[in-house]
Motif scaffolding. Sequence first.
Motif, PDB file in Angstrom:
ATOM      1  N   PHE A  18       0.148 -12.163   3.300  1.00 39.74           N
ATOM      2  CA  PHE A  18       1.477 -12.186   3.931  1.00 39.74           C
ATOM      3  C   PHE A  18       2.607 -11.824   2.967  1.00 39.74           C
ATOM      4  CE2 PHE A  18      -0.891 -15.505   6.412  1.00 39.74           C
ATOM      5  CZ  PHE A  18      -0.880 -14.847   7.635  1.00 39.74           C
ATOM      6  N   CYS A  19       2.273 -11.341   1.787  1.00 37.31           N
ATOM      7  CA  CYS A  19       3.270 -11.221   0.717  1.00 37.31           C
ATOM      8  C   CYS A  19       4.010  -9.877   0.728  1.00 37.31           C
ATOM      9  CB  CYS A  19       2.577 -11.406  -0.626  1.00 37.31           C
ATOM     10  SG  CYS A  19       3.718 -11.452  -2.003  1.00 37.31           S
ATOM     11  N   LYS A  20       5.267  -9.921   0.337  1.00 38.07           N
ATOM     12  CA  LYS A  20       6.039  -8.684   0.235  1.00 38.07           C
ATOM     13  C   LYS A  20       6.560  -8.487  -1.195  1.00 38.07           C
ATOM     14  CE  LYS A  20       7.779  -9.204   4.945  1.00 38.07           C
ATOM     15  NZ  LYS A  20       9.037  -9.344   5.705  1.00 38.07           N
ATOM     16  N   CYS A  21       5.885  -9.071  -2.179  1.00 39.00           N
ATOM     17  CA  CYS A  21       6.349  -8.892  -3.562  1.00 39.00           C
ATOM     18  C   CYS A  21       6.124  -7.440  -3.977  1.00 39.00           C
ATOM     19  CB  CYS A  21       5.650  -9.858  -4.522  1.00 39.00           C
ATOM     20  SG  CYS A  21       3.952  -9.424  -4.971  1.00 39.00           S
ATOM     21  N   GLU A  22       6.778  -7.068  -5.037  1.00 37.22           N
ATOM     22  CA  GLU A  22       6.742  -5.692  -5.519  1.00 37.22           C
ATOM     23  C   GLU A  22       5.311  -5.254  -5.820  1.00 37.22           C
ATOM     24  OE1 GLU A  22       8.672  -3.679  -9.272  1.00 37.22           O
ATOM     25  OE2 GLU A  22      10.006  -5.189  -8.392  1.00 37.22           O
ATOM     26  N   ARG A  23       4.574  -6.158  -6.458  1.00 36.66           N
ATOM     27  CA  ARG A  23       3.197  -5.871  -6.851  1.00 36.66           C
ATOM     28  C   ARG A  23       2.330  -5.581  -5.605  1.00 36.66           C
ATOM     29  NH1 ARG A  23      -0.192  -3.746  -7.734  1.00 36.66           N
ATOM     30  NH2 ARG A  23      -2.287  -4.342  -8.259  1.00 36.66           N
ATOM     31  N   CYS A  24       2.524  -6.404  -4.570  1.00 34.64           N
ATOM     32  CA  CYS A  24       1.731  -6.222  -3.345  1.00 34.64           C
ATOM     33  C   CYS A  24       2.099  -4.925  -2.639  1.00 34.64           C
ATOM     34  CB  CYS A  24       1.908  -7.412  -2.409  1.00 34.64           C
ATOM     35  SG  CYS A  24       1.019  -8.877  -2.984  1.00 34.64           S
ATOM     36  N   MET A  25       3.399  -4.635  -2.600  1.00 29.65           N
ATOM     37  CA  MET A  25       3.828  -3.411  -1.923  1.00 29.65           C
ATOM     38  C   MET A  25       3.332  -2.173  -2.680  1.00 29.65           C
ATOM     39  SD  MET A  25       5.218  -4.388   0.838  1.00 29.65           S
ATOM     40  CE  MET A  25       4.063  -5.747   0.816  1.00 29.65           C
ATOM     41  N   LYS A  26       3.274  -2.281  -3.995  1.00 32.70           N
ATOM     42  CA  LYS A  26       2.762  -1.176  -4.821  1.00 32.70           C
ATOM     43  C   LYS A  26       1.263  -0.986  -4.563  1.00 32.70           C
ATOM     44  CE  LYS A  26       3.291   1.665  -8.528  1.00 32.70           C
ATOM     45  NZ  LYS A  26       3.067   1.250  -9.906  1.00 32.70           N
ATOM     46  N   ALA A  27       0.538  -2.090  -4.506  1.00 33.50           N
ATOM     47  CA  ALA A  27      -0.911  -2.014  -4.250  1.00 33.50           C
ATOM     48  C   ALA A  27      -1.170  -1.343  -2.909  1.00 33.50           C
ATOM     49  CB  ALA A  27      -1.531  -3.413  -4.269  1.00 33.50           C
ATOM     50  N   ARG A  28      -0.348  -1.702  -1.937  1.00 33.20           N
ATOM     51  CA  ARG A  28      -0.470  -1.154  -0.595  1.00 33.20           C
ATOM     52  C   ARG A  28      -0.272   0.370  -0.626  1.00 33.20           C
ATOM     53  NH1 ARG A  28       3.061  -3.919   4.264  1.00 33.20           N
ATOM     54  NH2 ARG A  28       2.372  -2.495   5.871  1.00 33.20           N
ATOM     55  N   GLU A  29       0.693   0.780  -1.427  1.00 34.46           N
ATOM     56  CA  GLU A  29       1.012   2.203  -1.544  1.00 34.46           C
ATOM     57  C   GLU A  29      -0.089   2.953  -2.312  1.00 34.46           C
ATOM     58  OE1 GLU A  29       4.906   2.600  -3.433  1.00 34.46           O
ATOM     59  OE2 GLU A  29       4.100   4.392  -4.409  1.00 34.46           O
ATOM     60  N   LEU A  30      -0.596   2.324  -3.393  1.00 35.63           N
ATOM     61  CA  LEU A  30      -1.596   2.985  -4.223  1.00 35.63           C
ATOM     62  C   LEU A  30      -2.960   3.058  -3.546  1.00 35.63           C
ATOM     63  CD1 LEU A  30      -0.740   1.356  -7.680  1.00 35.63           C
ATOM     64  CD2 LEU A  30      -0.497   3.782  -7.116  1.00 35.63           C
ATOM     65  N   GLY A  31      -3.329   2.003  -2.831  1.00 34.81           N
ATOM     66  CA  GLY A  31      -4.649   1.958  -2.183  1.00 34.81           C
ATOM     67  C   GLY A  31      -5.770   1.982  -3.212  1.00 34.81           C
ATOM     68  N   GLY A  32      -6.946   2.431  -2.808  1.00 40.11           N
ATOM     69  CA  GLY A  32      -8.096   2.577  -3.709  1.00 40.11           C
ATOM     70  C   GLY A  32      -8.436   1.311  -4.469  1.00 40.11           C
ATOM     71  N   LYS A  33      -8.523   1.423  -5.793  1.00 41.30           N
ATOM     72  CA  LYS A  33      -8.951   0.291  -6.617  1.00 41.30           C
ATOM     73  C   LYS A  33      -7.891  -0.807  -6.705  1.00 41.30           C
ATOM     74  CE  LYS A  33     -12.141   3.091  -9.262  1.00 41.30           C
ATOM     75  NZ  LYS A  33     -12.390   3.826 -10.505  1.00 41.30           N
ATOM     76  N   ASP A  34      -6.689  -0.532  -6.205  1.00 42.01           N
ATOM     77  CA  ASP A  34      -5.641  -1.561  -6.203  1.00 42.01           C
ATOM     78  C   ASP A  34      -5.744  -2.493  -5.010  1.00 42.01           C
ATOM     79  OD1 ASP A  34      -3.429  -1.388  -8.433  1.00 42.01           O
ATOM     80  OD2 ASP A  34      -4.277   0.594  -8.124  1.00 42.01           O
ATOM     81  N   ILE A  35      -6.636  -2.168  -4.076  1.00 40.45           N
ATOM     82  CA  ILE A  35      -6.869  -3.046  -2.929  1.00 40.45           C
ATOM     83  C   ILE A  35      -8.025  -3.975  -3.290  1.00 40.45           C
ATOM     84  CG2 ILE A  35      -7.607  -3.122  -0.500  1.00 40.45           C
ATOM     85  CD1 ILE A  35      -4.902  -1.789  -0.827  1.00 40.45           C
ATOM     86  N   ARG A  36      -7.779  -5.271  -3.220  1.00 41.24           N
ATOM     87  CA  ARG A  36      -8.817  -6.229  -3.617  1.00 41.24           C
ATOM     88  C   ARG A  36      -9.028  -7.282  -2.537  1.00 41.24           C
ATOM     89  NH1 ARG A  36      -9.785  -5.788  -9.178  1.00 41.24           N
ATOM     90  NH2 ARG A  36      -8.176  -4.634 -10.308  1.00 41.24           N
TER      91      ARG A  36
END
Lengths: 277, 279
Positions: A18-36
């Motif tokens: 449920f998070c909207k922190c910068e790190r989470c939004m970046k992971a969402r944008e990057l996809g791939g290995k940043d999705i855990r």
Amino acid sequence: MKIKFFGTAAYEGIPAVFCKCERCMKARELGGKDIRTRSQSMIDDKILIDFNEDTLTHQYKFGLDMRYVNTLLITHKHEDHLYALDLGNLRGGFSHRPQDNPEPFTIYSSKKSLAPIEKLLERINIPLINMQVAKEFEPFNAEGYKITAFPANHDYDNCASLFYSVEKDGKSILYALDTGYFYDSVWEYFEKNKCYFDLVVLDCTCMEEDNAINWHMGLYANNMVKDKMLSIGAADEKTQFVINHFSHNHVPDHKTLCEIAEKTGFIATYDGMEIEF
Amino acid sequence: MKLKYYGTAAAEGFPALFCDCETCNRARKAGGRNLRKRSHACVDGKILLDFGPDTYSSYLYDGLDLPNIKNCLITHSHEDHFCISPIPAKTSHYAHGDIEPLMFYMTKTAAEDERYNIGKTIRAPHIAKENVLGLTEIEPFAPFDVEGYKVTAYVADHDKLSGAVFYSLEKDGKGLLYANDTGAFPASTWKYLEENKPFFNVVSLDCCNGVLTYKSSHMGLNGCSEVKGKLIEIGCADENTVFILHHFSHNCRVTYDEIVPLAKELGFEVAFDTMEIEF
């Protein structure tokens, strides 16, 4: 021996649910290995460690095949490591096990952490499930693997949390999450029994946070564990040290994480990663 | 109005996790639309329908904007429709930024079902004090407003202990009936539909049993055909209404690829994960 990491995040996943922190939004944008997804791993396609609600996702995304898996080690009963309700799908009618796999589905954990499964079995009859209490420091055999449970420095009073070593054919792995810096009793056991590990997986929830040594670890405690293991001979220069179980509250993007890990002599996991040794 | 399916399977997933039946194995081999997560869907990217164990997976991989969802209608308490474990992740230790409250709607029976403890979890003091989660108890046949949609709950023919209902959503002259985990509708639901005559442009029906003929608790093709006929007969649907089959069990004997031609013959579309329909 082979380990496959299906899920490499802490409880809330990355991006967190449920998070909207910068790190989470970046992971969402990057996809791939940043999705855990939430933590789950498999040794040699046989020994599954932890069972959360992302297990079905791991089937679809990373080829997890549970049809012939008969051994499950649960580290502890927190919901990101045990979603007992999905074990209800082992009951008759909900799944049909292969005819050439008549074995029960054996689940090991501490008595306290088996409680949610016990509760499920009070309500639903699942003859396939065979619960076994894993006693600390008492190795047991599962499908030809020597498995030892160690007390974990992680909500121990509530869960009697465990981490495990798995050995076979002269290869051994230590899979240590969720835990802070190891208890003295664990070090004593390692020394007394001259334990040696080819691969060590360590909880790195807290990453670069200063001095995190209880409940979870970060690189600070990971280095303490690594140094101590090297000094007592539980590991050597050939041992691979892997960091795992990341939180959006602390971990950078995967590329940066890999750079940090490499500098400090660790291998950083991602969902779907496999290491053979 | 736009309906997007994210998960279209029954409780076990399809192929089921531990299962080696011929249907599961055909689905594994075929892949694509034959792989189904547990049931959940979203209307106009706003109103989530059910919160099963694969909802997070839909956020990660299928574009469901979970952190921005403010309202979720829960059909019943079963674990494939409400997964408790991510609930505490809405609190401030785990969720940061502009966090808006998420309201769940369900019957009192579903909230209080002791097998699942949904109400107790959401209302636990350490969670409740953060005001980021809510639970509104709803009653069948008493329309309520959610983000400008007129929502009506109908009594489902399903495990009574689970407080099962299904829903219609109406807005701007468009109507959706989303009916999973129900057998051929109970008499009270038919009575309400006949008396109130809501009109549905899209009807999504539980086809858990596929080619099998059981039609209580869940339906198969025959139960869905019966419901379709009756909805048209009483004027809640017409020849322009799109009827979609949803919520498949691996025990239904047919994969996506296999049920599509059978469904087409009977005038049904077949849902698959990430299928979207705008109307």
